[in-house]
Design a protein around this motif. Structure first.
Motif, mmCIF file in Angstrom:
data_model
loop_
_atom_site.group_PDB
_atom_site.id
_atom_site.type_symbol
_atom_site.label_atom_id
_atom_site.label_comp_id
_atom_site.label_asym_id
_atom_site.label_seq_id
_atom_site.Cartn_x
_atom_site.Cartn_y
_atom_site.Cartn_z
ATOM 1 N N GLU A 111 85.747 134.172 34.469
ATOM 2 C CA GLU A 111 84.853 133.081 34.870
ATOM 3 C C GLU A 111 83.599 133.042 34.004
ATOM 4 O O GLU A 111 83.107 131.967 33.649
ATOM 5 N N ASN A 112 83.075 134.207 33.632
ATOM 6 C CA ASN A 112 81.919 134.232 32.742
ATOM 7 C C ASN A 112 82.285 133.758 31.333
ATOM 8 O O ASN A 112 81.464 133.125 30.652
ATOM 9 N N MET A 113 83.491 134.043 30.907
ATOM 10 C CA MET A 113 83.946 133.521 29.617
ATOM 11 C C MET A 113 84.029 132.003 29.658
ATOM 12 O O MET A 113 83.705 131.320 28.676
ATOM 13 N N GLU A 114 84.438 131.457 30.793
ATOM 14 C CA GLU A 114 84.475 129.996 30.943
ATOM 15 C C GLU A 114 83.075 129.399 30.855
ATOM 16 O O GLU A 114 82.884 128.320 30.284
ATOM 17 N N VAL A 115 82.097 130.112 31.411
ATOM 18 C CA VAL A 115 80.716 129.649 31.331
ATOM 19 C C VAL A 115 80.253 129.606 29.876
ATOM 20 O O VAL A 115 79.614 128.641 29.431
ATOM 21 N N LEU A 116 80.565 130.640 29.105
ATOM 22 C CA LEU A 116 80.201 130.667 27.687
ATOM 23 C C LEU A 116 80.891 129.541 26.928
ATOM 24 O O LEU A 116 80.300 128.895 26.059
ATOM 25 N N SER A 117 82.151 129.297 27.259
ATOM 26 C CA SER A 117 82.890 128.206 26.627
ATOM 27 C C SER A 117 82.212 126.871 26.908
ATOM 28 O O SER A 117 82.049 126.032 26.020
ATOM 29 N N PHE A 118 81.801 126.680 28.141
ATOM 30 C CA PHE A 118 81.107 125.458 28.544
ATOM 31 C C PHE A 118 79.817 125.288 27.748
ATOM 32 O O PHE A 118 79.513 124.206 27.237
ATOM 33 N N GLY B 231 78.462 121.238 26.979
ATOM 34 C CA GLY B 231 78.917 120.505 28.149
ATOM 35 C C GLY B 231 77.833 119.645 28.775
ATOM 36 O O GLY B 231 76.655 119.998 28.781
ATOM 37 N N GLU B 232 78.241 118.499 29.294
ATOM 38 C CA GLU B 232 77.313 117.599 29.962
ATOM 39 C C GLU B 232 76.835 118.218 31.274
ATOM 40 O O GLU B 232 77.544 119.024 31.880
ATOM 41 N N PRO B 233 75.630 117.846 31.747
ATOM 42 C CA PRO B 233 75.144 118.348 33.034
ATOM 43 C C PRO B 233 76.135 118.067 34.154
ATOM 44 O O PRO B 233 76.725 116.977 34.222
ATOM 45 N N LEU B 234 76.336 119.033 35.012
ATOM 46 C CA LEU B 234 77.289 118.892 36.106
ATOM 47 C C LEU B 234 76.644 118.170 37.287
ATOM 48 O O LEU B 234 75.422 118.232 37.466
ATOM 49 N N PRO B 235 77.436 117.486 38.105
ATOM 50 C CA PRO B 235 76.874 116.752 39.245
ATOM 51 C C PRO B 235 76.296 117.689 40.297
ATOM 52 O O PRO B 235 76.842 118.761 40.565
ATOM 53 N N LEU B 236 75.174 117.281 40.877
ATOM 54 C CA LEU B 236 74.528 118.022 41.945
ATOM 55 C C LEU B 236 74.736 117.270 43.257
ATOM 56 O O LEU B 236 74.607 116.050 43.302
ATOM 57 N N VAL B 237 75.046 118.012 44.317
ATOM 58 C CA VAL B 237 75.291 117.410 45.621
ATOM 59 C C VAL B 237 74.535 118.185 46.688
ATOM 60 O O VAL B 237 74.076 119.306 46.458
#
Length: 235
Positions: free
Chosen positions: A65-72, A77-83
């Protein structure tokens, strides 16, 4: 001579790698859970071995999961939606998921929640959870045996804060802010004597905090080490 890989291409390659690793690891995790259930009624030692194996799979999934964060991050990557999310409920979910890792290290995680269930935040569920999980897992790793990791929440001045504290060796002088940077992480790995000598949890925590609309920081304490994750309340 092979051409250097630019950040965008490296991001894509990391994404492929994490995908390839996630599938077999998920299958292994599922099968080990089945064995754990079966062995629990047969042999205590075998059951404990299976439990440790399940915890190891859980730890490897966290690395992925941390590798995915680095990939992002590398991919821009565009800002993710906040809810709107319930603050206390989200913190409780992450704490519960961390209990297996804590048990495998022989420590406990204690939660002191002083924020009402009605208090909400505006954030990204996945990114907020990953920040907090990185902080808790680090505390578990460095917490002395017999000393609990303490997770506490507060609501003051329109901000929700969760603090993760342990009784382990504190950060060295000057590391309070740099531990969240690429340069600080690389220096801590090459130094050898640092408390945080391995892993990418703090760099990824910073990336995720930004995407979650939150702030993460290290707190100086008389003993042990603590980290805070804070963001405004919503609604």
């Amino acid at each position: 001579m092979t051409e250097p890989i630019d950040a965008k291409a490296l991001s894509g390659l990391l994404g492929l790698l994490t995908h390839d690793m996630r599938n077999p690891l998920s299958a292994l995790h599922s099968n080990l859970n089945y064995l754990l259930t079966a062995l629990s009624a047969i042999d205590r030692d075998l059951s404990e071995a299976a439990q440790d194996a399940v915890a190891s799979c859980d730890g490897l999934m966290h690395v992925i999961e941390n590798m995915e964060v680095l990939s992002f991050q590398l991919g821009g990557g565009e800002p993710l939606p906040l809810v709107g999310l319930g603050f206390s409920g989200l913190v409780n979910e992450v704490v519960e998921r961390s209990r297996m890792a804590a048990a495998s290290h022989g420590v406990a995680v204690e939660l002191k929640d002083e924020v009402g269930k009605s208090v909400r935040i505006r954030s990204n569920r996945q990114m907020f959870s990953r920040v907090l999980e990185n902080l808790i897992r680090s505390a578990i790793q460095y917490c002395p045996s017999g000393t609990p990791v303490q997770v506490s929440t507060s609501f003051e001045g329109g901000r929700c804060t969760v603090i993760v504290a342990d009784g382990g060796t504190p950060l060295a002088q000057g590391q309070q802010s740099e531990i969240f940077t690429v340069e600080g992480q690389l220096r801590s790995k090459s130094g050898g004597a640092s408390r945080y000598g391995r892993g990418l949890g703090f760099l990824c925590a910073k990336i995720c905090a930004e995407q979650a609309g939150a702030e993460v920081s290290a707190l100086a304490q008389p003993t042990g080490q603590a980290f805070a994750l804070s963001l405004p309340s919503y609604g």
